[in-house]
Design a protein around this motif. Structure first.
Motif, mmCIF file in Angstrom:
data_model
loop_
_atom_site.group_PDB
_atom_site.id
_atom_site.type_symbol
_atom_site.label_atom_id
_atom_site.label_comp_id
_atom_site.label_asym_id
_atom_site.label_seq_id
_atom_site.Cartn_x
_atom_site.Cartn_y
_atom_site.Cartn_z
ATOM 1 N N PHE A 9 0.202 5.388 -0.678
ATOM 2 C CA PHE A 9 -0.870 5.585 0.288
ATOM 3 C C PHE A 9 -0.449 5.072 1.661
ATOM 4 O O PHE A 9 0.413 4.195 1.781
ATOM 5 C CB PHE A 9 -2.151 4.862 -0.151
ATOM 6 N N ALA A 10 -1.053 5.661 2.689
ATOM 7 C CA ALA A 10 -0.815 5.231 4.069
ATOM 8 C C ALA A 10 -2.135 4.743 4.637
ATOM 9 O O ALA A 10 -3.207 5.269 4.313
ATOM 10 C CB ALA A 10 -0.277 6.384 4.906
ATOM 11 N N VAL A 11 -2.054 3.727 5.491
ATOM 12 C CA VAL A 11 -3.256 3.200 6.126
ATOM 13 C C VAL A 11 -3.092 3.313 7.633
ATOM 14 O O VAL A 11 -2.063 2.942 8.192
ATOM 15 C CB VAL A 11 -3.529 1.735 5.708
ATOM 16 N N LYS A 12 -4.087 3.891 8.288
ATOM 17 C CA LYS A 12 -4.062 4.086 9.729
ATOM 18 C C LYS A 12 -5.228 3.337 10.356
ATOM 19 O O LYS A 12 -6.388 3.535 9.978
ATOM 20 C CB LYS A 12 -4.161 5.576 10.074
ATOM 21 N N ASP A 13 -4.900 2.465 11.300
ATOM 22 C CA ASP A 13 -5.935 1.675 11.954
ATOM 23 C C ASP A 13 -6.666 2.498 12.997
ATOM 24 O O ASP A 13 -6.058 3.312 13.701
ATOM 25 C CB ASP A 13 -5.309 0.437 12.608
ATOM 26 N N VAL A 14 -7.954 2.285 13.083
ATOM 27 C CA VAL A 14 -8.799 2.981 14.045
ATOM 28 C C VAL A 14 -9.502 1.937 14.901
ATOM 29 O O VAL A 14 -10.183 1.050 14.372
ATOM 30 C CB VAL A 14 -9.849 3.872 13.350
ATOM 31 N N LYS A 15 -9.308 2.014 16.207
ATOM 32 C CA LYS A 15 -9.909 1.038 17.109
ATOM 33 C C LYS A 15 -11.440 1.066 16.967
ATOM 34 O O LYS A 15 -12.086 2.093 17.108
ATOM 35 C CB LYS A 15 -9.510 1.351 18.553
ATOM 36 N N GLY A 16 -11.987 -0.094 16.657
ATOM 37 C CA GLY A 16 -13.442 -0.213 16.564
ATOM 38 C C GLY A 16 -14.039 0.355 15.294
ATOM 39 O O GLY A 16 -15.267 0.439 15.163
ATOM 40 N N GLY A 17 -13.209 0.758 14.345
ATOM 41 C CA GLY A 17 -13.730 1.348 13.119
ATOM 42 C C GLY A 17 -12.945 0.927 11.903
ATOM 43 O O GLY A 17 -12.000 0.131 11.980
ATOM 44 N N GLU A 18 -13.328 1.469 10.748
ATOM 45 C CA GLU A 18 -12.654 1.153 9.504
ATOM 46 C C GLU A 18 -11.310 1.900 9.427
ATOM 47 O O GLU A 18 -11.186 3.018 9.928
ATOM 48 C CB GLU A 18 -13.536 1.554 8.315
ATOM 49 N N PRO A 19 -10.294 1.279 8.811
ATOM 50 C CA PRO A 19 -8.998 1.964 8.663
ATOM 51 C C PRO A 19 -9.128 3.197 7.778
ATOM 52 O O PRO A 19 -9.975 3.251 6.877
ATOM 53 C CB PRO A 19 -8.107 0.898 8.015
ATOM 54 N N ILE A 20 -8.277 4.187 8.052
ATOM 55 C CA ILE A 20 -8.260 5.425 7.272
ATOM 56 C C ILE A 20 -7.142 5.335 6.240
ATOM 57 O O ILE A 20 -5.991 5.046 6.575
ATOM 58 C CB ILE A 20 -8.054 6.644 8.186
ATOM 59 N N VAL A 21 -7.482 5.584 4.987
ATOM 60 C CA VAL A 21 -6.498 5.531 3.906
ATOM 61 C C VAL A 21 -6.274 6.947 3.380
ATOM 62 O O VAL A 21 -7.223 7.681 3.117
ATOM 63 C CB VAL A 21 -6.993 4.619 2.759
ATOM 64 N N SER A 22 -5.003 7.327 3.246
ATOM 65 C CA SER A 22 -4.680 8.675 2.760
ATOM 66 C C SER A 22 -3.434 8.626 1.899
ATOM 67 O O SER A 22 -2.630 7.691 1.995
ATOM 68 C CB SER A 22 -4.474 9.627 3.933
ATOM 69 N N ARG A 23 -3.288 9.638 1.060
ATOM 70 C CA ARG A 23 -2.081 9.733 0.233
ATOM 71 C C ARG A 23 -0.888 10.123 1.103
ATOM 72 O O ARG A 23 -1.022 10.876 2.045
ATOM 73 C CB ARG A 23 -2.262 10.782 -0.869
ATOM 74 N N ILE A 24 0.273 9.591 0.733
ATOM 75 C CA ILE A 24 1.502 9.949 1.453
ATOM 76 C C ILE A 24 1.978 11.304 0.952
ATOM 77 O O ILE A 24 2.067 11.516 -0.246
ATOM 78 C CB ILE A 24 2.594 8.888 1.234
ATOM 79 N N ILE B 179 0.840 -1.204 0.000
ATOM 80 C CA ILE B 179 0.000 0.000 0.000
ATOM 81 C C ILE B 179 0.874 1.253 0.000
ATOM 82 O O ILE B 179 0.640 2.216 -0.734
ATOM 83 C CB ILE B 179 -0.946 -0.006 1.213
ATOM 84 N N THR B 180 1.926 1.217 0.824
ATOM 85 C CA THR B 180 2.858 2.353 0.912
ATOM 86 C C THR B 180 3.561 2.577 -0.419
ATOM 87 O O THR B 180 3.743 3.720 -0.857
ATOM 88 C CB THR B 180 3.892 2.110 2.019
#
Length: 578
Positions: free
Chosen positions: A563-578, A558-559
């Motif tokens: 793109f970067a992926v950030k895990d969110v406790k109890g929710g969907e991961p957040i994907v954003s451009r690097i 992914i990187t």
């Protein structure tokens, strides 16, 4: 390979530290407050870290406003620290002039171009020393100058046809602070500009004149009379006048001795600029010499008092720092200017020092195009022995990036495990070998390395000893097939120790966007390619199946796609451009 040579004094001190024979005392008991760190596992009762709050001086306006410094995770202690002193040519135990407080002056950038990654080794070294001092509870007043009047600045402004030289200097000053933020460098207390302290520089020239140490030439330039100061050329270096060549700067024919250096450069028509020239009743029109700037600004912020620490690159020992000593001690009647001088080694490309004059330099933006690259460069520099040369190579950067990814993986894995885990049969620290022995041993070795001339390769070894312990714990349980048997207390202890060590390493942070990057992000429509989304879904499945190796591999893919992926406790991961 370079080997660290330990003095009997430092070995004796380190043994005292490791055996607990040194007293650990709070900086100021009336201002110390400790709190338990909330654990992700609610039933986890171990209190592994404590936080300390204290007032910090207000740092430089624009840079520090967005640079948050996290609270300390330990009650402060006033531990002695040994540091190689370029003045005494040995490791000395630092003793501040004012108990509990260190004064530190460091040489900043000349703001006419981008700083390169070699320059940033110096600023990362300042950051490392300051972090260590603050880790042990010392208050640090740090002044780092900005040279905004200089031959190179005037030449560049003339080449670009700028109406005001500040169009150049303010631009690169801002870019410099962007890079400091990107590297997670804690801001200095003040960043004074040379042009804001011209009067102080003129005053120092007159002080030196009155002491018989400065003289004026016919064109209005001023020089320091080196032969009237018996200690000149012996403080940080041992000058051999027979091998020195006569300086070509200024009115060389009128200098009393070829070693005399310029304090004030007389204005020259066709070369200098009106917006970079000053005059007074006693000083003819011109501009200050480079060496004078630092002496005058150090005196401005610290008075005529002896300062504790002064740092810079090893190339500044002579002439810059030797001349600073001559000026400052000459103006103060011989009083010691600085007790301890520390100098970092070069960053080399091939067999050559990285420098703008050689044309082999790389800016932070070109050398480190991704957030991982930036963090990896910070780790590469911080984990090295600051006094030794450092080779900037692709192999070195790849190794540093792999180290960061390995650390991140373990840290994320521990966090996720603690968020989902239960204590099981563990009731206290005695049930965990990791918490009882592994982590305390690593912390003891880590702190012993800090106080022994910032021996960061040893500190890195301590960090990876607990990273390895966590990896082995996860492998053990995966092999046995019983995730409920994880040593959660040990893993919590490792996580706490990693965060505590990061007060020094400073690698757990999000690299901020520059203004240009932020503008690009604002204009981005936010769409994520289908290929990236599919990889994110696969990674989520791998994590739920506790296939950490696959999840890590998918994150890397992914990187690589930007793109970067950030895990969110109890929710969907957040994907954003690097």
């Amino acid at each position: 390979q370079n080997m660290t040579i330990f003095s009997f004094q430092s070995l004796f001190f380190t043994s005292l530290l490791c055996t607990g024979a040194l007293a650990w005392q709070p900086l100021n008991p009336t201002r110390t407050r400790t709190r338990s760190r909330a654990s992700s596992v609610e039933t986890l009762s171990i209190v592994w870290q404590q936080k300390h709050e204290r007032t910090r001086p207000l740092p430089f306006q624009r840079f520090a406003a967005s640079t948050a410094i996290s609270e300390k995770d330990t009650t402060p202690t006033l531990n002695p620290l040994s540091l190689f002193n370029s003045k005494t040519r040995q490791k000395d135990v630092l003793v501040p002039v004012q108990p509990g407080k260190f004064s530190m002056y460091t040489c900043g950038p000349t703001v006419y171009d981008y700083a390169h990654v070699g320059n940033f080794r110096a600023f990362l070294t300042y950051d490392l020393l300051k972090r260590v001092l603050e880790y042990y509870g010392y208050e640090v007043t740090h002044i780092c100058n900005l040279t905004d009047v200089d031959d190179k600045i005037i030449k560049r402004a003339n080449e670009q046809g700028l109406k005001d030289v500040t169009e150049l200097t303010l631009k690169f000053e801002g870019l410099f602070f962007d890079d400091l933020k990107a590297l997670n460098i804690r801001p200095a207390t003040e960043y004074p500009r040379a042009t804001e302290h011209i009067q102080e520089m003129m005053d120092m020239i007159l002080l030196l004149r009155d002491e018989g140490l400065a003289y004026e030439t016919s064109d209005g330039s001023w020089y320091f009379r080196t032969q009237s100061q018996s200690t000149y050329g012996t403080q940080l270096v041992q000058l051999n006048y027979d091998e020195m060549e006569s300086s070509e700067r200024g009115s060389a024919d009128e200098k009393e001795h070829f070693a005399d250096f310029c304090l004030w450069k007389a204005f020259k028509e066709g070369i200098d600029r009106e917006d970079a020239a000053w005059a007074s009743d006693d000083i003819q029109k011109g501009r200050p010499g480079w060496h004078l700037e630092c002496s005058a600004m150090a005196r401005k912020f610290f008075g005529a008092n002896t300062i504790d620490l002064h740092g810079g690159g090893v190339d500044l020992k002579f002439p810059h720092h030797e001349n600073e000593i001559a000026q400052s001690e000459g103006a103060a009647g011989g009083q010691t200017f600085c007790n301890c001088w520390f100098h970092n080694g070069f960053v080399n490309i091939g067999d050559e020092k990285m420098s703008k004059s050689l044309g082999n330099f790389l800016t932070l933006r070109t050398a480190c195009p991704t957030v991982l690259d930036v963090r990896a460069y910070r780790y590469l520099v911080i984990s090295s022995q600051y006094r030794n040369p450092l080779a900037f190579t692709q192999q070195g950067m790849d190794a540093s990036k792999n180290a960061i990814k390995r650390i991140d993986k373990v840290r994320d894995q521990i966090k996720e495990t603690l968020a989902q885990g239960k204590l099981g049969d563990q009731e206290n620290t005695d049930d965990s070998v990791i918490a009882k022995k592994t982590v305390p041993s690593a912390m003891s070795n880590f702190e012993a390395s800090l106080v022994d001339d910032l021996s960061m390769p040893r500190a890195s070894a301590s960090l990876f000893s607990i990273v390895k312990a966590a990896e082995q714990e996860f492998k053990r349980v995966a092999k046995e097939g019983d995730t409920g048997n994880l040593d959660l207390i040990g893993l919590a202890a490792i996580l706490g120790a990693m965060d505590k060590m990061d007060q020094i390493f400073g690698i757990f942070y999000e690299v901020p966007l520059t203004e240009e990057e932020q503008e690009e992000a604002d204009n981005d429509d936010g769409s994520v390619p289908e290929e990236v989304l599919q990889l994110v879904f696969e990674r989520t499945d791998a994590k739920e199946s506790k296939d950490w190796e696959l999840a890590d591999s998918l994150r890397n893919r992914i990187t690589a796609l930007g793109f970067a992926v950030k895990d969110v406790k109890g929710g969907e991961p957040i994907v954003s451009r690097i």
